[in-house]
Design a protein around this motif. Sequence first.
Motif, PDB file in Angstrom:
ATOM      1  N   SER A  10       0.802  -1.236   0.000  1.00 20.22           N
ATOM      2  CA  SER A  10       0.000   0.000   0.000  1.00 20.22           C
ATOM      3  C   SER A  10       0.830   1.279   0.000  1.00 20.22           C
ATOM      4  CB  SER A  10      -0.921   0.006   1.225  1.00 20.22           C
ATOM      5  OG  SER A  10      -0.168  -0.020   2.425  1.00 20.22           O
ATOM      6  N   TYR A  68       2.748   2.735  -2.238  1.00 24.87           N
ATOM      7  CA  TYR A  68       2.592   3.555  -3.443  1.00 24.87           C
ATOM      8  C   TYR A  68       1.202   3.403  -4.035  1.00 24.87           C
ATOM      9  CZ  TYR A  68       7.630   4.021  -3.048  1.00 24.87           C
ATOM     10  OH  TYR A  68       8.896   4.289  -2.580  1.00 24.87           O
ATOM     11  N   LEU A  69       0.228   3.171  -3.165  1.00 22.99           N
ATOM     12  CA  LEU A  69      -1.158   3.092  -3.624  1.00 22.99           C
ATOM     13  C   LEU A  69      -1.584   4.409  -4.260  1.00 22.99           C
ATOM     14  CD1 LEU A  69      -3.637   1.197  -3.630  1.00 22.99           C
ATOM     15  CD2 LEU A  69      -4.323   2.261  -1.467  1.00 22.99           C
ATOM     16  N   ILE A  70      -1.104   5.522  -3.673  1.00 24.52           N
ATOM     17  CA  ILE A  70      -1.282   6.851  -4.266  1.00 24.52           C
ATOM     18  C   ILE A  70       0.111   7.334  -4.664  1.00 24.52           C
ATOM     19  CG2 ILE A  70      -2.049   9.226  -3.855  1.00 24.52           C
ATOM     20  CD1 ILE A  70      -4.033   8.109  -1.848  1.00 24.52           C
ATOM     21  N   LYS A  71       0.392   7.362  -5.952  1.00 26.73           N
ATOM     22  CA  LYS A  71       1.751   7.499  -6.459  1.00 26.73           C
ATOM     23  C   LYS A  71       2.428   8.801  -6.034  1.00 26.73           C
ATOM     24  CE  LYS A  71       1.003   4.495 -10.439  1.00 26.73           C
ATOM     25  NZ  LYS A  71       1.042   4.365 -11.925  1.00 26.73           N
ATOM     26  N   TYR A  89       3.054   6.468   1.091  1.00 25.81           N
ATOM     27  CA  TYR A  89       2.642   6.124   2.463  1.00 25.81           C
ATOM     28  C   TYR A  89       1.236   6.609   2.814  1.00 25.81           C
ATOM     29  CZ  TYR A  89       7.571   5.018   2.836  1.00 25.81           C
ATOM     30  OH  TYR A  89       8.818   4.498   2.617  1.00 25.81           O
ATOM     31  N   GLY A  96      -1.341   5.813   1.120  1.00 27.55           N
ATOM     32  CA  GLY A  96      -2.127   4.604   0.908  1.00 27.55           C
ATOM     33  C   GLY A  96      -2.061   3.649   2.084  1.00 27.55           C
ATOM     34  N   SER A  97      -0.924   3.641   2.799  1.00 27.65           N
ATOM     35  CA  SER A  97      -0.788   2.784   3.976  1.00 27.65           C
ATOM     36  C   SER A  97      -1.737   3.218   5.082  1.00 27.65           C
ATOM     37  CB  SER A  97       0.656   2.795   4.477  1.00 27.65           C
ATOM     38  OG  SER A  97       1.539   2.299   3.490  1.00 27.65           O
ATOM     39  N   ILE A 142      -4.515   4.790   4.516  1.00 28.02           N
ATOM     40  CA  ILE A 142      -5.854   4.438   4.031  1.00 28.02           C
ATOM     41  C   ILE A 142      -6.157   2.979   4.377  1.00 28.02           C
ATOM     42  CG2 ILE A 142      -7.264   4.104   1.953  1.00 28.02           C
ATOM     43  CD1 ILE A 142      -5.844   6.523   0.746  1.00 28.02           C
ATOM     44  N   LEU A 143      -5.137   2.124   4.280  1.00 25.39           N
ATOM     45  CA  LEU A 143      -5.297   0.722   4.676  1.00 25.39           C
ATOM     46  C   LEU A 143      -5.599   0.623   6.169  1.00 25.39           C
ATOM     47  CD1 LEU A 143      -5.090  -2.322   4.016  1.00 25.39           C
ATOM     48  CD2 LEU A 143      -2.632  -2.154   4.515  1.00 25.39           C
TER      49      LEU A 143
END
Length: 218
Positions: free
Chosen positions: A193, A195-198, A202, A204-205, A207-208
């Motif tokens: 997660s 690079y979930l949002i490029k 972090y 994205g992490s 968000i997880l």
Amino acid sequence: MSDSKDRPFFGSHPLTMTDITSRMSHKSRISKLAEDAGGIAPLKHVILLSLSFACSLSIGVTTSTIGPISAVSIGASPGVGAFTSGSFTIATAVSALFAGQIFSSTGYYKGFLMADIFFLIGTLISMLSITKRSISLELIGFFFLGLGCGMSNFLRFAAVNLTSIKFKERSITYVLCGGILAAIIGPLGSSRSIYLIKDKPYLGSFILVLFFILVKML
């Protein structure tokens, strides 16, 4: 023949030993039925507690993994970045000191709801710290996450207090099995997660982590 004055009364009729024995036997049968019926509901409770424990540990594993490196990514020195884990650990220890009193006064439902609110506040602040590139906000966010984690550790004790007598011995084991699930999901989710949002590593992490919190609150 003994005097009726020496006998206990129920309404206007004296109770004999046969009556008392019959009533005690009836209560015993009711207690046995209640215990047998209680063996069904606790399994459902323990499964929910195990899933909640898995979510809380996954939150702890994820934040501990990404904390220092996410702080460095927004401009912190390695020393300051490492203190994100220190902030988390200090808060966990502080909340553990007072969690017992909180649960005693508010009950398990409100106590664990408070833990979820701490998790939610900490995650939102940490997400804001990534977007604003603020190290101080991230330290505050991790402190709130630590408070939530410290209180959620009491899930295993709730398993004992909320289950029937014959189920207590296995309830803690079942709840702690949630840690096995967290040991798999936590590190795997952290690495996938980042690079979930490029353009915001972090984020994205967190968000997880927010997803884990919402599942836990359900």
